[in-house]
Each structure stands twice: as C-alpha cells, then as structure tokens.
Design an enzyme around this catalytic site. Sequence first.
Site, short mmCIF file in Angstrom:
data_model
loop_
_atom_site.label_atom_id
_atom_site.label_comp_id
_atom_site.label_asym_id
_atom_site.label_seq_id
_atom_site.Cartn_x
_atom_site.Cartn_y
_atom_site.Cartn_z
CE1 TYR A 84 -4.67 4.80 5.49
CE2 TYR A 84 -6.71 4.05 6.49
CZ TYR A 84 -5.35 3.90 6.28
OH TYR A 84 -4.67 2.85 6.87
CB ILE A 85 -4.90 9.89 7.82
CG1 ILE A 85 -4.10 8.77 7.13
CG2 ILE A 85 -4.27 10.24 9.16
CD1 ILE A 85 -2.74 9.16 6.65
CB SER B 163 4.20 12.95 2.95
OG SER B 163 4.71 11.74 2.43
CE1 TYR C 150 2.94 12.48 -1.35
CE2 TYR C 150 0.94 13.81 -1.42
CZ TYR C 150 1.83 13.00 -0.72
OH TYR C 150 1.60 12.72 0.60
CE LYS D 245 0.63 15.90 1.63
NZ LYS D 245 -0.42 16.20 2.62
C1 WQD Z 1 5.62 0.31 -0.35
C2 WQD Z 1 6.56 -0.82 -0.74
C3 WQD Z 1 7.12 -0.84 -3.08
C4 WQD Z 1 3.01 -1.69 -4.41
C5 WQD Z 1 4.06 5.98 -1.01
C6 WQD Z 1 4.17 7.42 -1.40
C7 WQD Z 1 4.41 8.28 -0.20
C8 WQD Z 1 3.42 7.96 0.89
C9 WQD Z 1 3.34 6.48 1.18
C10 WQD Z 1 1.69 9.64 0.99
C11 WQD Z 1 7.65 -0.40 -1.72
C12 WQD Z 1 6.31 -2.08 -2.73
C13 WQD Z 1 4.12 -1.43 -3.64
C14 WQD Z 1 2.94 -2.91 -5.15
C15 WQD Z 1 5.10 -3.53 -4.30
N1 WQD Z 1 2.12 8.45 0.54
N2 WQD Z 1 5.15 -2.34 -3.59
N3 WQD Z 1 3.99 -3.79 -5.07
O1 WQD Z 1 6.15 4.04 -2.31
O2 WQD Z 1 6.82 3.63 0.15
O3 WQD Z 1 5.27 5.52 -0.46
O4 WQD Z 1 3.06 5.83 -0.06
O5 WQD Z 1 2.26 10.43 1.66
O6 WQD Z 1 4.24 9.60 -0.64
O7 WQD Z 1 5.29 7.55 -2.24
O8 WQD Z 1 4.46 3.18 -0.60
O9 WQD Z 1 2.81 1.39 -0.66
O10 WQD Z 1 3.59 2.37 -2.86
O11 WQD Z 1 5.15 0.93 -1.55
O12 WQD Z 1 6.03 -4.34 -4.25
O13 WQD Z 1 1.95 -3.21 -5.88
O14 WQD Z 1 5.81 -1.84 -1.42
O15 WQD Z 1 8.17 -1.14 -3.99
O16 WQD Z 1 8.82 -1.12 -1.40
P1 WQD Z 1 5.78 4.06 -0.86
P2 WQD Z 1 3.92 1.97 -1.47
#
Ligand code: WQD
Length: 322
Positions: free
Chosen positions: A11-12, A116, A140, A144
């Site tokens: 992706y990135i 990350s 994970y 990192k």
């Molecule tokens: C974002 C917000 C959820 C899904 C993750 C990884 C991190 C990085 C980025 C790689 C939160 C909410 C999510 C859903 C929801 N990846 N949510 N319903 O957890 O901040 O970070 O991705 O480096 O390592 O941990 O991202 O997109 O999962 O969640 O309500 O079906 O959306 O609670 O507040 P996150 P996310």
Amino acid sequence: MAVLVTGGAGYIGAHTVKLLRSLGHDVVAFDSLERSHRDSLLGAPLVVGDISNENLVEKTCREHGVTDIVHFAAYKSAGESMLRPGMYWGNNVQGTVHLVEGALRAGVTRLVFSSSAAVYGNPERVPVDEAAAIRPENVYAETKAVMERVISWYGTTHGLRWASLRYFNAAGSADDGSIGEDWTITTNLVPLVMKAALGASGPVLVFGNDYPTPDGTGVRDYIHVEDLAAAHVAALDHLRAGKGDITVNLGTGRGSSVLEVLAATERASGKPVPHEIVARRPGDPAVVFADSSLAERLLGWKATRGLDEIIASAYAWHSKNT
Ligand code: WQD
C-alpha cells in the site's frame, strides 16, 4: 544511485514508488507478492523475492546500482502477530537483518525505514512526540521497535545511515486514482468504512462510544498515503545530503473520531454509512495523535491533506475497485 523499495508493491510502498519515479529517481521494487499485487507498481521494475534471501538482495543491488533502500516489507497485522508470532519475528526482524547484510555487501549505505506509531502502544500523553515511551502492546509493534534498534546498530557497527519514520494511521489513495489500498484483508477503520459505504459488507462496527472523547468514539491521527510518500522522499534527500540519522513521527497533528470518519464518508458518498455501536476493542487507546513538529523541522515536511481529502480519495478509489 538507484533506490531499492522493499515491499514496493504494498500500500504505502506503491505510493512511494510512484512518487519517486515521478521525481526522476531510478527505482527497483523488491517484493515477495505474498500479500501485494504487481499491478500496484504501474510498470516499475520489480524483483520478486524474499528479503531474507541475502544473495538475491545483494545481486539485485549490484545489478541495479542501488545505493539507497526504502524498507517497507513486513507483516503488519497486530492481531495476527499475537496468533502467529514466529512469522512476525522471522519475517520482520530476521528478514531485516538478512536484507541489511545483503545490501551492505553490495555497497548500500543509506536506509529509510517504515516504522509505526504502534511502538508507543497506549501513549502516556497526546500529542505523541518522539520522546514518548516505547511500549509496544503486540508482537507486530514490538517487531517494529526491534527493527528500529537493529537498523540503528548497523549504523554503529557498519556506518549505515538511516531514517526511521513512525507512521500514525495511514489512509486514502492516490490523488489521480491510479492506485489505492487493498481492502481484502484489513482490520483498519477506513477501508472497512468504505466497504460498508459501498454495500460490500454489513454495517461498520463502531468499537465503543463511551471513550472520554467529544463524541465518545476513538480518536486517531489519519494521514494521507501521499503525504506519507512525500515524507519518505524527504527522508531520502536528508540522508543523501549527508545529514544525520533520525527518528520522526509522521502524522497531521490532528485527531479525528470514528464518527467523524463516518461523517466525512457520508459527505464523500452523499449517503449514510450503515454502522452499529458495539463494545470497545480490547487494547484500543481512546486518543492517539502525533506531534510531528520534529519531521517538519528536520525534513521540512508537513502533511498537506486533511480528513475530507483522505476520505474522498479512499471513496473514489474503492468505488472503482470494489
Ligand atoms: C482506528 C480506530 C478503532 C475498526 C492500527 C495498528 C497500527 C497501525 C495503524 C500499522 C480505533 C476504530 C476500527 C473497526 C472501529 N498499523 N475501529 N471499528 O488500531 O489505531 O492502529 O492501524 O502500523 O499498528 O494498530 O487503527 O484502523 O484498527 O482503528 O471502531 O471496524 O477505529 O477502535 O479507534 P489503529 P484501526
């Protein structure tokens, strides 16, 4: 002066390959295609292989005159890493050791690393700056953090010059609509919201609306993938100018809630997004957003796109690629 982009079909990675080539850089992607697609490269040269194959890394770097590496290749699912940790230690950490060993033998001297904000875990304070405690909460994120240390030590023992970039929440798609995010296997909010908005799934499950935030839902720093790509180019230029090793946060410095992401999607699509409030997801912090002033000071880089542009680009891409 070619640039090897590991995970360049991801992706990135693909957005960074696209930008580097548009700026005239000589680029070769190095990707196993295990979880990515050749088409994302828009015709950029590709060597299909595993970063653990030191000889192939060395051969590729020699044949293409590689002097710099942008290293994206890694497994990135927090949940999967807790179920299959061996895959993550082996591919992410040991793979990075083999990558660097092969590259050093070919005379590579600079590496930009895709790290990350997950290394901060549940941060003590927001906005999160680079002095925040490193306390990963899953394998994970730990890989990192360890990869950052491995690369830093190669700086000490072998003079490798490096820049570690800690991304917050990457989202969105290329402004020209040519490439975007693969939503097939994801747990991230934005692609899941797109699926629900386009009727490709059931309602979005909103993980909790009882957080101590303005609307009760989780707040994150969503950063456009094109802004992230630009940061990698700025980091490469920083190293090529002979400047020092750096570790910087890449975010917008602004937080957006889950409900604000849904509202932005409704503005982009012109229709409501089916969603359902459910229980919190264990381990989710309430609020995480970046202090990326160090990246601005050291790299002259700043995110230029806000939530509406991120969501509009994601919606435009997924509308054409459901
Ligand atoms: C974002 C917000 C959820 C899904 C993750 C990884 C991190 C990085 C980025 C790689 C939160 C909410 C999510 C859903 C929801 N990846 N949510 N319903 O957890 O901040 O970070 O991705 O480096 O390592 O941990 O991202 O997109 O999962 O969640 O309500 O079906 O959306 O609670 O507040 P996150 P996310």
